[in-house]
Design a protein around this motif. Structure first.
Motif, mmCIF file in Angstrom:
data_model
loop_
_atom_site.group_PDB
_atom_site.id
_atom_site.type_symbol
_atom_site.label_atom_id
_atom_site.label_comp_id
_atom_site.label_asym_id
_atom_site.label_seq_id
_atom_site.Cartn_x
_atom_site.Cartn_y
_atom_site.Cartn_z
ATOM 1 N N ASP A 105 0.838 -1.193 0.000
ATOM 2 C CA ASP A 105 0.000 0.000 0.000
ATOM 3 C C ASP A 105 0.875 1.246 0.000
ATOM 4 O O ASP A 105 1.757 1.406 0.852
ATOM 5 C CB ASP A 105 -0.918 0.018 1.236
ATOM 6 C CG ASP A 105 -1.855 1.213 1.234
ATOM 7 O OD1 ASP A 105 -2.798 1.226 0.416
ATOM 8 O OD2 ASP A 105 -1.630 2.140 2.041
ATOM 9 N N ASN A 106 0.655 2.095 -0.992
ATOM 10 C CA ASN A 106 1.203 3.449 -1.020
ATOM 11 C C ASN A 106 2.706 3.499 -0.748
ATOM 12 O O ASN A 106 3.185 4.238 0.110
ATOM 13 C CB ASN A 106 0.460 4.327 -0.007
ATOM 14 C CG ASN A 106 0.700 5.807 -0.241
ATOM 15 O OD1 ASN A 106 0.952 6.232 -1.370
ATOM 16 N ND2 ASN A 106 0.623 6.591 0.820
ATOM 17 N N GLY A 107 3.465 2.688 -1.486
ATOM 18 C CA GLY A 107 4.916 2.752 -1.396
ATOM 19 C C GLY A 107 5.549 1.838 -0.377
ATOM 20 O O GLY A 107 6.780 1.798 -0.265
ATOM 21 N N TYR A 108 4.751 1.083 0.374
ATOM 22 C CA TYR A 108 5.288 0.203 1.408
ATOM 23 C C TYR A 108 4.827 -1.239 1.189
ATOM 24 O O TYR A 108 3.677 -1.488 0.831
ATOM 25 C CB TYR A 108 4.854 0.653 2.802
ATOM 26 C CG TYR A 108 5.560 1.896 3.285
ATOM 27 C CD1 TYR A 108 6.740 1.811 4.024
ATOM 28 C CD2 TYR A 108 5.054 3.160 2.990
ATOM 29 C CE1 TYR A 108 7.391 2.958 4.463
ATOM 30 C CE2 TYR A 108 5.699 4.310 3.425
ATOM 31 C CZ TYR A 108 6.869 4.199 4.163
ATOM 32 O OH TYR A 108 7.517 5.336 4.589
ATOM 33 N N LEU B 214 2.629 1.370 13.271
ATOM 34 C CA LEU B 214 2.394 0.001 13.746
ATOM 35 C C LEU B 214 2.061 -0.064 15.233
ATOM 36 O O LEU B 214 2.280 -1.096 15.878
ATOM 37 C CB LEU B 214 3.583 -0.916 13.434
ATOM 38 C CG LEU B 214 3.886 -1.174 11.961
ATOM 39 C CD1 LEU B 214 4.908 -2.292 11.811
ATOM 40 C CD2 LEU B 214 2.637 -1.505 11.174
ATOM 41 N N SER B 215 1.538 1.002 15.782
ATOM 42 C CA SER B 215 1.024 0.930 17.148
ATOM 43 C C SER B 215 -0.313 0.199 17.132
ATOM 44 O O SER B 215 -1.046 0.216 16.140
ATOM 45 C CB SER B 215 0.855 2.331 17.732
ATOM 46 O OG SER B 215 -0.039 3.097 16.934
ATOM 47 N N LYS C 76 7.093 -3.531 8.030
ATOM 48 C CA LYS C 76 6.756 -2.463 7.086
ATOM 49 C C LYS C 76 8.051 -1.982 6.443
ATOM 50 O O LYS C 76 8.950 -1.485 7.122
ATOM 51 C CB LYS C 76 6.060 -1.318 7.818
ATOM 52 C CG LYS C 76 5.723 -0.112 6.956
ATOM 53 C CD LYS C 76 5.066 0.981 7.802
ATOM 54 C CE LYS C 76 4.758 2.221 6.966
ATOM 55 N NZ LYS C 76 4.128 3.293 7.787
ATOM 56 N N ILE C 77 8.155 -2.159 5.098
ATOM 57 C CA ILE C 77 9.392 -1.848 4.385
ATOM 58 C C ILE C 77 9.082 -0.880 3.242
ATOM 59 O O ILE C 77 8.188 -1.128 2.432
ATOM 60 C CB ILE C 77 10.043 -3.122 3.808
ATOM 61 C CG1 ILE C 77 10.194 -4.194 4.888
ATOM 62 C CG2 ILE C 77 11.396 -2.793 3.191
ATOM 63 C CD1 ILE C 77 10.737 -5.508 4.364
ATOM 64 N N TYR C 78 9.839 0.187 3.155
ATOM 65 C CA TYR C 78 9.667 1.167 2.087
ATOM 66 C C TYR C 78 10.162 0.567 0.771
ATOM 67 O O TYR C 78 11.273 0.022 0.697
ATOM 68 C CB TYR C 78 10.455 2.426 2.424
ATOM 69 C CG TYR C 78 10.204 3.592 1.494
ATOM 70 C CD1 TYR C 78 8.914 3.957 1.113
ATOM 71 C CD2 TYR C 78 11.270 4.352 1.015
ATOM 72 C CE1 TYR C 78 8.686 5.034 0.280
ATOM 73 C CE2 TYR C 78 11.058 5.441 0.182
ATOM 74 C CZ TYR C 78 9.759 5.776 -0.186
ATOM 75 O OH TYR C 78 9.540 6.846 -1.012
#
Length: 549
Positions: A155-158, A233-234, A181-183
């Motif tokens: 989603d949206n670049g990640y 990611l909370s 979560k990885i760019y």
């Protein structure tokens, strides 16, 4: 529980958020357990065309021998599919037995996760440019040398990953399951931007989905469905379950599959709206999925096949059983791992029993078309536009073209009758025939005049005999790379093309033969050679994909 020595144990630079469940790693390239593939040649050679070409579909009548035991010719089949390409499974020292576990397609890219069939934990992630699915390219590959990756979303670049961690072996992990979560802008991982991880209880994270500003993750035995804030990611909210395998979400509801009970429909706060009791044997630590299908929910139920339930009432609608090829299937591998839909097409990833295709017709039960003849154990399937993407275990990712007829072409040929004859097409001398539709043929001989509008495949060879005429408008594909078949245009014959012609073999033009391309948007993709004998004529505008003319 299998143990995994996760990469986080030895990373040197850490930044902790206010929550002990979220960790950001600033310099993961310093860790040997996480590595980007830098060999561009290796990535380029990961795309294979060895088995590309026309795909057979094994239907129930063929399996039971109905056609072989009768004098009736087998009719031409629907769904003229072609295997475009495969993406080979990543392999590296310590990770020689990876299998494709999950795939998601977003924009111009397909994102594929891999885990291992071995006792240890090893994984990888591929980003594949499928803007032109006929020419896919692996643009980035990330290796995890001590962690399986079980599910993936984008989603949206990640890129978002779901996998497992042995918290007993890690000084930083607070639980066994993780989300990462990885760019990854423009189809390439950017590890310099850091990786954010979140942790939750449960033996292993099993599924992940991004909806709006939230990330939803399920974890297996004694685990949770947890909603994370997408930005950091909370944790937003969570709910415990006994054995979660999968989730499906939309802007209103979240459906989760608990192998110990069935499906629960939840609101965005994870309050239960409806429980659907299912008593199927979902197996131990096995992949299962569910998906929304109009007003219904489809559940992969292992050896039972796919169960369809009304999403509002929970009422059972029907089962779609697993069609078996008795010569190739081990009973232990006969399970429905995943389901996917594309308009009226329903696809079932049935493990060693292959990829099953069914169709949902108006006011009728779902009808099984057959087993698409692919190699590998089909673990997961996704479909977008005119393509199917199958995560096929040791066979990697397989990209399949549905070859649906272009609606504009169907309209232009709307006065023609649909073809309903034999799979062995033979147009006699002096006969003038024309059809529209989309069918699969075995053999193809034209001695008179033939016009086909739509999408068509031929398993074997095509011959346009002396002084005959074959006109095609749409898509036409012949043979496959591992079992080549030629197209031969004999003396005085004419092949007239408006659309796309793909030949997994040679194009043979005999003396006096001619090919005419009509219009401006034509493409010819020939995997063999163009052989011209004597005086031959080729006219019109076309894209020669492999520069064979």
């Amino acid at each position: 529980m299998r143990k995994v020595y996760f990469l986080i144990a030895s990373m040197t630079t850490l930044i902790f958020s206010c929550s002990d469940e979220t960790t950001v790693y600033e310099d993961p390239n310093n860790n040997d357990n996480l590595r980007l593939e830098s060999n561009e040649t290796l990535l380029e050679n990961s795309v294979l065309y060895d088995k590309s070409g026309v795909l057979d579909i094994l239907d129930e009548n063929t399996i039971t021998g109905k056609y072989a035991s009768s004098a009736k010719a087998q009719p031409a089949g629907d769904y003229p599919l072609t295997l475009v390409a495969q993406v080979d499974v990543p392999s590296f020292q310590g990770g020689e037995n990876l299998t494709a576990s999950h795939v998601v397609v977003a924009g111009d890219y397909a994102y594929v996760s891999y885990n291992t069939v071995d006792a240890g934990f090893v994984g990888a992630v591929d980003i594949i440019n499928v803007k032109n699915p006929r020419n896919p390219r692996v643009t980035s590959r990330l290796y995890y040398t001590n962690a399986d990756i079980n599910a993936i979303d984008y989603d949206n670049g990640y890129v978002y990953l779901a996998g497992g961690v042995d918290s007993e072996q890690s000084v930083t992990a607070t639980a066994n399951s993780f989300v990462a979560k990885i760019y990854a802008p423009d189809g390439r991982f950017d590890l310099d931007a850091g990786i954010t991880y979140g942790f939750q209880d449960g033996y292993n994270a099993t599924d992940i989905e991004v909806i709006s500003d939230k990330i939803i993750v399920t974890s297996g035995q004694n685990g949770f469905v947890r909603v994370y804030n997408k930005s950091d990611l909370s944790t937003v909210v969570e709910a415990p379950y006994s054995d979660l395998r999968a989730l499906a979400a939309n802007e209103t509801n979240i459906a989760v599959l608990d192998a110990s009970a069935g499906v629960s429909i939840l609101d965005q706060s994870l309050n239960t709206i409806k429980d659907i009791s299912i008593d199927s044997d979902f197996g131990i630590n096995t992949k299962r999925t569910l998906d929304y299908y109009g007003e219904n929910i489809i559940v992969s139920e292992g050896s039972k096949g796919a169960g369809i339930y009304n999403g509002s009432t929970g009422d059972f609608v029907e089962y779609i059983p697993i069609l078996l090829d008795p010569e190739t299937v081990d009973d232990a591998d006969v399970v429905t791992n995943a389901v996917a839909t594309n308009d009226n097409v329903l696809l079932m990833a049935n493990g060693g029993a292959g990829l099953s295709l069914s169709e949902d017709k108006d006011n009728a039960d779902t009808s099984i078309v057959g087993i698409i003849q692919l190699e590998g154990s089909i673990n997961f399937v996704a479909s977008k536009d005119d393509y199917i993407f199958a995560a096929s275990g040791l066979e990697g990712l397989q990209i399949i073209k549905l070859n649906r007829p272009d609606e504009s072409l169907v309209a232009r040929c709307s006065n023609l009758s649909g073809y309903s004859g034999s799979s062995n097409l033979n147009v006699p001398v002096s006969s003038n025939e024309s059809y529209r539709g989309s069918k699969r043929f075995f053999d193809f001989d034209v001695r008179g005049s033939l016009l086909l509008c739509g999408s068509w495949t031929v398993r074997n060879e095509v011959t346009v005999h002396e002084n005959a005429l074959f006109e095609m408008n749409g898509n036409f594909a012949v043979a496959r790379n591992s079992r080549r078949g030629d197209v031969t245009v004999k003396s005085g014959a004419t092949l007239r093309i408006e659309g796309n012609l793909t030949i997994y073999g040679d194009l043979n033009l005999e003396d006096g033969a001619s090919i005419e391309f009509i219009g401006e948007n034509n493409a010819v993709n020939i995997f063999g050679s163009v052989n011209r004998t004597g005086e031959t004529t080729v006219t019109g505008t076309f894209l020669d994909v492999k520069d064979k003319f």
